[in-house]
Write a protein that holds these residues in place. Sequence first.
Motif, PDB file in Angstrom:
ATOM      1  N   MET A   1       0.849  -1.187   0.000  1.00  0.00           N
ATOM      2  CA  MET A   1       0.000   0.000   0.000  1.00  0.00           C
ATOM      3  C   MET A   1       0.883   1.235   0.000  1.00  0.00           C
ATOM      4  O   MET A   1       1.532   1.540   1.007  1.00  0.00           O
ATOM      5  N   PRO A   2       0.962   1.977  -1.097  1.00  0.00           N
ATOM      6  CA  PRO A   2       1.802   3.170  -1.118  1.00  0.00           C
ATOM      7  C   PRO A   2       1.228   4.260  -0.219  1.00  0.00           C
ATOM      8  O   PRO A   2       0.016   4.387  -0.060  1.00  0.00           O
ATOM      9  N   HIS A   3       2.114   5.039   0.345  1.00  0.00           N
ATOM     10  CA  HIS A   3       1.728   6.161   1.195  1.00  0.00           C
ATOM     11  C   HIS A   3       2.027   7.438   0.413  1.00  0.00           C
ATOM     12  O   HIS A   3       3.179   7.716   0.079  1.00  0.00           O
ATOM     13  N   VAL A   4       0.990   8.212   0.108  1.00  0.00           N
ATOM     14  CA  VAL A   4       1.109   9.392  -0.737  1.00  0.00           C
ATOM     15  C   VAL A   4       0.821  10.641   0.093  1.00  0.00           C
ATOM     16  O   VAL A   4      -0.200  10.719   0.782  1.00  0.00           O
ATOM     17  N   ALA A   5       1.717  11.617   0.013  1.00  0.00           N
ATOM     18  CA  ALA A   5       1.495  12.915   0.640  1.00  0.00           C
ATOM     19  C   ALA A   5       0.955  13.877  -0.399  1.00  0.00           C
ATOM     20  O   ALA A   5       1.532  14.017  -1.484  1.00  0.00           O
ATOM     21  N   LEU A   6      -0.150  14.535  -0.082  1.00  0.00           N
ATOM     22  CA  LEU A   6      -0.676  15.626  -0.896  1.00  0.00           C
ATOM     23  C   LEU A   6      -0.298  16.915  -0.171  1.00  0.00           C
ATOM     24  O   LEU A   6      -0.728  17.139   0.962  1.00  0.00           O
ATOM     25  N   VAL A   7       0.496  17.748  -0.826  1.00  0.00           N
ATOM     26  CA  VAL A   7       1.142  18.861  -0.138  1.00  0.00           C
ATOM     27  C   VAL A   7       0.405  20.162  -0.410  1.00  0.00           C
ATOM     28  O   VAL A   7       0.157  20.535  -1.561  1.00  0.00           O
ATOM     29  N   THR A   8       0.087  20.861   0.650  1.00  0.00           N
ATOM     30  CA  THR A   8      -0.610  22.130   0.576  1.00  0.00           C
ATOM     31  C   THR A   8       0.086  23.102   1.524  1.00  0.00           C
ATOM     32  O   THR A   8       1.263  22.959   1.851  1.00  0.00           O
ATOM     33  N   VAL A   9      -0.643  24.114   1.978  1.00  0.00           N
ATOM     34  CA  VAL A   9      -0.178  25.029   3.012  1.00  0.00           C
ATOM     35  C   VAL A   9      -1.419  25.440   3.794  1.00  0.00           C
ATOM     36  O   VAL A   9      -2.532  25.418   3.254  1.00  0.00           O
ATOM     37  N   ALA A  10      -1.242  25.799   5.038  1.00  0.00           N
ATOM     38  CA  ALA A  10      -2.399  26.031   5.906  1.00  0.00           C
ATOM     39  C   ALA A  10      -3.388  27.027   5.308  1.00  0.00           C
ATOM     40  O   ALA A  10      -4.601  26.812   5.345  1.00  0.00           O
ATOM     41  N   ALA A  11      -2.883  28.104   4.707  1.00  0.00           N
ATOM     42  CA  ALA A  11      -3.771  29.141   4.183  1.00  0.00           C
ATOM     43  C   ALA A  11      -4.577  28.684   2.983  1.00  0.00           C
ATOM     44  O   ALA A  11      -5.579  29.313   2.625  1.00  0.00           O
ATOM     45  N   ALA A  12      -4.188  27.578   2.351  1.00  0.00           N
ATOM     46  CA  ALA A  12      -4.860  27.128   1.132  1.00  0.00           C
ATOM     47  C   ALA A  12      -5.782  25.934   1.336  1.00  0.00           C
ATOM     48  O   ALA A  12      -6.566  25.596   0.441  1.00  0.00           O
ATOM     49  N   ARG A  13      -5.721  25.297   2.489  1.00  0.00           N
ATOM     50  CA  ARG A  13      -6.461  24.047   2.678  1.00  0.00           C
ATOM     51  C   ARG A  13      -7.955  24.203   2.391  1.00  0.00           C
ATOM     52  O   ARG A  13      -8.560  23.364   1.716  1.00  0.00           O
ATOM     53  N   ALA A  14      -8.563  25.256   2.886  1.00  0.00           N
ATOM     54  CA  ALA A  14     -10.007  25.420   2.715  1.00  0.00           C
ATOM     55  C   ALA A  14     -10.384  25.809   1.295  1.00  0.00           C
ATOM     56  O   ALA A  14     -11.546  25.672   0.903  1.00  0.00           O
ATOM     57  N   SER A  15      -9.415  26.267   0.505  1.00  0.00           N
ATOM     58  CA  SER A  15      -9.695  26.745  -0.848  1.00  0.00           C
ATOM     59  C   SER A  15      -9.416  25.708  -1.920  1.00  0.00           C
ATOM     60  O   SER A  15      -9.878  25.865  -3.057  1.00  0.00           O
ATOM     61  N   ASP A  16      -8.660  24.687  -1.598  1.00  0.00           N
ATOM     62  CA  ASP A  16      -8.244  23.701  -2.597  1.00  0.00           C
ATOM     63  C   ASP A  16      -9.342  22.658  -2.792  1.00  0.00           C
ATOM     64  O   ASP A  16      -9.449  21.696  -2.032  1.00  0.00           O
ATOM     65  N   GLU A  17     -10.135  22.826  -3.844  1.00  0.00           N
ATOM     66  CA  GLU A  17     -11.245  21.911  -4.118  1.00  0.00           C
ATOM     67  C   GLU A  17     -10.784  20.582  -4.690  1.00  0.00           C
ATOM     68  O   GLU A  17     -11.579  19.643  -4.794  1.00  0.00           O
ATOM     69  N   ASP A  18      -9.508  20.471  -5.059  1.00  0.00           N
ATOM     70  CA  ASP A  18      -8.991  19.230  -5.631  1.00  0.00           C
ATOM     71  C   ASP A  18      -8.589  18.210  -4.571  1.00  0.00           C
ATOM     72  O   ASP A  18      -8.522  17.007  -4.857  1.00  0.00           O
ATOM     73  N   LEU A  19      -8.297  18.663  -3.359  1.00  0.00           N
ATOM     74  CA  LEU A  19      -7.738  17.754  -2.360  1.00  0.00           C
ATOM     75  C   LEU A  19      -8.678  16.608  -2.024  1.00  0.00           C
ATOM     76  O   LEU A  19      -8.274  15.434  -2.030  1.00  0.00           O
TER      77      LEU A  19
END
Length: 301
Positions: free
Chosen positions: A1-19
């Motif tokens: 089972m691969p472990h994948v990190a999706l990288v963002t920043v705190a100020a963008a978490r609520a705005s990123d509709e792709d996550l």
Amino acid sequence: MPHVALVTVAAARASDEDLAPLERALVAHGAEVSIVDWDDARVDWSRFDATVLRSCWDYTDRIVEFLIWAERISHVTRLINPFDIVRWNTDKHYLAELQQAGIAIVPSRFIEPGGDATATLQSFLDNHPGAAEFVVKPAIGAGSRDTQRHARAETGAAIAHVRRLLDAKRSVLLQPYLERVDDAGETALIHFDGRYSHAIRKGPLLRRGEGPTSALFAPEQIEAREPGADERALAAAVLAALPFAPAPAYARVDLIRGDDGEPLLLELEMAEPSLFFLHASGSAERFARCLLARCAETGDA
């Protein structure tokens, strides 16, 4: 089972509709997923099989710190897209390289720190006598921040804008404002592993008389779009002209039409673009399969 990190920043978490859709798609295919901030010093990046840059949208204000971080973690995890692509693509001087490779771009002129803002702007306007308006933007920038549309007849504000950027040691990009964008908008063509996935229409971002946005990115009007055959062809040519192999895991090719109706490259996004999964059924699943295939490879991403 691969472990994948999706990288963002705190100020963008609520705005990123792709996550959220990407996380669901990866989990459905058997991956473990962590959503993490790029600047979180507590993260052990070596525990991830792949680290996927998604919404590090503050990088333009912290470019040196961001690139040092990206290079460092690329030695302990599979960075997607790879560091060489990220370093090249975060500075819009790549447009000049692609133009030299034969790609039709929106006409562009750079002013470097220490340059003469007034003389260079006047030379630019002399070379584009039909441009009633033009755009000033930083060479390292995203989300239309520090970008503004200026009237040809009011160069004083534009020169002040250019000088503010130059004084901050930022290179500046000048482009004529192509009026067809007001009606047609931009076409953004998204590719995974060099293959076309889907496209969207982005409405005009720069309003006449408005200053640069103070937010993380300017509000966008997005809808699905079927690109023209000429747009598909130009996007494919852009990816074929890249000085990298293999094809990037993800790339967004942003096009607008010139005064003659032909498509022109506005920007190529391979570091942190929105991929607009909500506007294309199955697109998150296609990207998830691409990422998991990368995890299964040996060697560089």
